[in-house]
Design a protein around this motif. Sequence first.
Motif, PDB file in Angstrom:
ATOM      1  N   GLY A  15       0.800  -1.213   0.000  1.00  0.00           N
ATOM      2  CA  GLY A  15       0.000   0.000   0.000  1.00  0.00           C
ATOM      3  C   GLY A  15       0.832   1.262   0.000  1.00  0.00           C
ATOM      4  N   SER A  16       0.135   2.391   0.118  1.00  0.00           N
ATOM      5  CA  SER A  16       0.783   3.699   0.053  1.00  0.00           C
ATOM      6  C   SER A  16       0.321   4.589   1.194  1.00  0.00           C
ATOM      7  N   LEU A  17       1.172   5.514   1.556  1.00  0.00           N
ATOM      8  CA  LEU A  17       0.855   6.557   2.528  1.00  0.00           C
ATOM      9  C   LEU A  17       1.604   7.819   2.131  1.00  0.00           C
ATOM     10  N   ARG A  18       1.070   8.960   2.530  1.00  0.00           N
ATOM     11  CA  ARG A  18       1.793  10.211   2.329  1.00  0.00           C
ATOM     12  C   ARG A  18       1.948  10.918   3.666  1.00  0.00           C
ATOM     13  N   LEU A  19       3.171  11.197   4.002  1.00  0.00           N
ATOM     14  CA  LEU A  19       3.466  11.953   5.210  1.00  0.00           C
ATOM     15  C   LEU A  19       3.649  13.425   4.853  1.00  0.00           C
ATOM     16  N   SER A  20       3.270  14.281   5.781  1.00  0.00           N
ATOM     17  CA  SER A  20       3.446  15.718   5.611  1.00  0.00           C
ATOM     18  C   SER A  20       4.243  16.266   6.783  1.00  0.00           C
ATOM     19  N   CYS A  21       4.989  17.321   6.518  1.00  0.00           N
ATOM     20  CA  CYS A  21       5.727  18.009   7.572  1.00  0.00           C
ATOM     21  C   CYS A  21       5.649  19.504   7.296  1.00  0.00           C
ATOM     22  N   ALA A  22       4.890  20.195   8.124  1.00  0.00           N
ATOM     23  CA  ALA A  22       4.714  21.629   7.962  1.00  0.00           C
ATOM     24  C   ALA A  22       5.706  22.366   8.846  1.00  0.00           C
ATOM     25  N   ALA A  23       6.436  23.295   8.233  1.00  0.00           N
ATOM     26  CA  ALA A  23       7.430  24.076   8.959  1.00  0.00           C
ATOM     27  C   ALA A  23       6.895  25.478   9.212  1.00  0.00           C
ATOM     28  N   SER A  24       7.168  25.993  10.391  1.00  0.00           N
ATOM     29  CA  SER A  24       6.788  27.360  10.728  1.00  0.00           C
ATOM     30  C   SER A  24       7.906  27.986  11.543  1.00  0.00           C
ATOM     31  N   GLY A  25       7.797  29.307  11.692  1.00  0.00           N
ATOM     32  CA  GLY A  25       8.832  30.024  12.436  1.00  0.00           C
ATOM     33  C   GLY A  25       9.948  30.469  11.514  1.00  0.00           C
ATOM     34  N   ARG A  26      11.136  30.559  12.078  1.00  0.00           N
ATOM     35  CA  ARG A  26      12.277  31.104  11.360  1.00  0.00           C
ATOM     36  C   ARG A  26      12.921  30.030  10.491  1.00  0.00           C
ATOM     37  N   THR A  27      12.398  29.866   9.291  1.00  0.00           N
ATOM     38  CA  THR A  27      12.911  28.835   8.384  1.00  0.00           C
ATOM     39  C   THR A  27      14.046  29.333   7.498  1.00  0.00           C
ATOM     40  N   SER A  28      14.417  30.608   7.625  1.00  0.00           N
ATOM     41  CA  SER A  28      15.432  31.177   6.742  1.00  0.00           C
ATOM     42  C   SER A  28      16.797  30.531   6.920  1.00  0.00           C
ATOM     43  N   SER A  29      17.037  29.953   8.093  1.00  0.00           N
ATOM     44  CA  SER A  29      18.332  29.323   8.340  1.00  0.00           C
ATOM     45  C   SER A  29      18.352  27.849   7.923  1.00  0.00           C
ATOM     46  N   THR A  30      17.233  27.376   7.412  1.00  0.00           N
ATOM     47  CA  THR A  30      17.148  25.966   7.033  1.00  0.00           C
ATOM     48  C   THR A  30      17.823  25.735   5.689  1.00  0.00           C
ATOM     49  N   TYR A  31      18.672  24.719   5.621  1.00  0.00           N
ATOM     50  CA  TYR A  31      19.338  24.349   4.370  1.00  0.00           C
ATOM     51  C   TYR A  31      18.759  23.064   3.797  1.00  0.00           C
ATOM     52  N   VAL A  32      18.419  22.147   4.669  1.00  0.00           N
ATOM     53  CA  VAL A  32      17.933  20.854   4.214  1.00  0.00           C
ATOM     54  C   VAL A  32      16.784  20.397   5.093  1.00  0.00           C
ATOM     55  N   MET A  33      15.812  19.763   4.462  1.00  0.00           N
ATOM     56  CA  MET A  33      14.716  19.132   5.186  1.00  0.00           C
ATOM     57  C   MET A  33      14.808  17.635   4.919  1.00  0.00           C
ATOM     58  N   SER A  34      14.710  16.862   5.972  1.00  0.00           N
ATOM     59  CA  SER A  34      14.913  15.429   5.825  1.00  0.00           C
ATOM     60  C   SER A  34      13.854  14.632   6.563  1.00  0.00           C
ATOM     61  N   TRP A  35      13.735  13.395   6.150  1.00  0.00           N
ATOM     62  CA  TRP A  35      12.928  12.417   6.861  1.00  0.00           C
ATOM     63  C   TRP A  35      13.876  11.341   7.403  1.00  0.00           C
ATOM     64  N   PHE A  36      13.639  10.984   8.636  1.00  0.00           N
ATOM     65  CA  PHE A  36      14.326   9.879   9.281  1.00  0.00           C
ATOM     66  C   PHE A  36      13.261   8.918   9.811  1.00  0.00           C
ATOM     67  N   ARG A  37      13.680   7.728  10.162  1.00  0.00           N
ATOM     68  CA  ARG A  37      12.751   6.797  10.786  1.00  0.00           C
ATOM     69  C   ARG A  37      13.480   5.955  11.827  1.00  0.00           C
ATOM     70  N   GLN A  38      12.707   5.490  12.771  1.00  0.00           N
ATOM     71  CA  GLN A  38      13.270   4.640  13.820  1.00  0.00           C
ATOM     72  C   GLN A  38      12.306   3.503  14.106  1.00  0.00           C
TER      73      GLN A  38
END
Length: 117
Positions: A15-38
């Motif tokens: 099957g399939s799923l879609r994950l979302s990650c909404a960012a807020s606040g001071r994102t100007s310093s962000t260079y990379v967005m990543s997904w990890f799992r454990q």
Amino acid sequence: VQLQASGGGLVQAGGSLRLSCAASGRTSSTYVMSWFRQAPGKEREFVAATIWTGSSTYYADSVKGRFTMSRDRAKNTVYLQMASLKPEDTAVYYCAAGDHGLKYNYWGQGTQVTVSS
């Protein structure tokens, strides 16, 4: 930077799923967005990453060809479209924001993905 992850759930193998990650606040310093799992009893592992101000995307070998990471700039949101899911994909998935040194200073709360066989 605050990160809010959502979209996890229970799905059958294949099957399939879609994950979302909404960012807020001071994102100007962000260079990379990543997904990890454990997974239970295992260390956290890298899944996918995208350059926040660019277009490059990177994937772990274990998910390449099955997972697709994308971004909606207007919504400051990244997505992880997961297809052909396998039981070994079962884990808590986290999104994280990293700086130019790839130091991940901000983490979402995690969302559980369970794949049944």
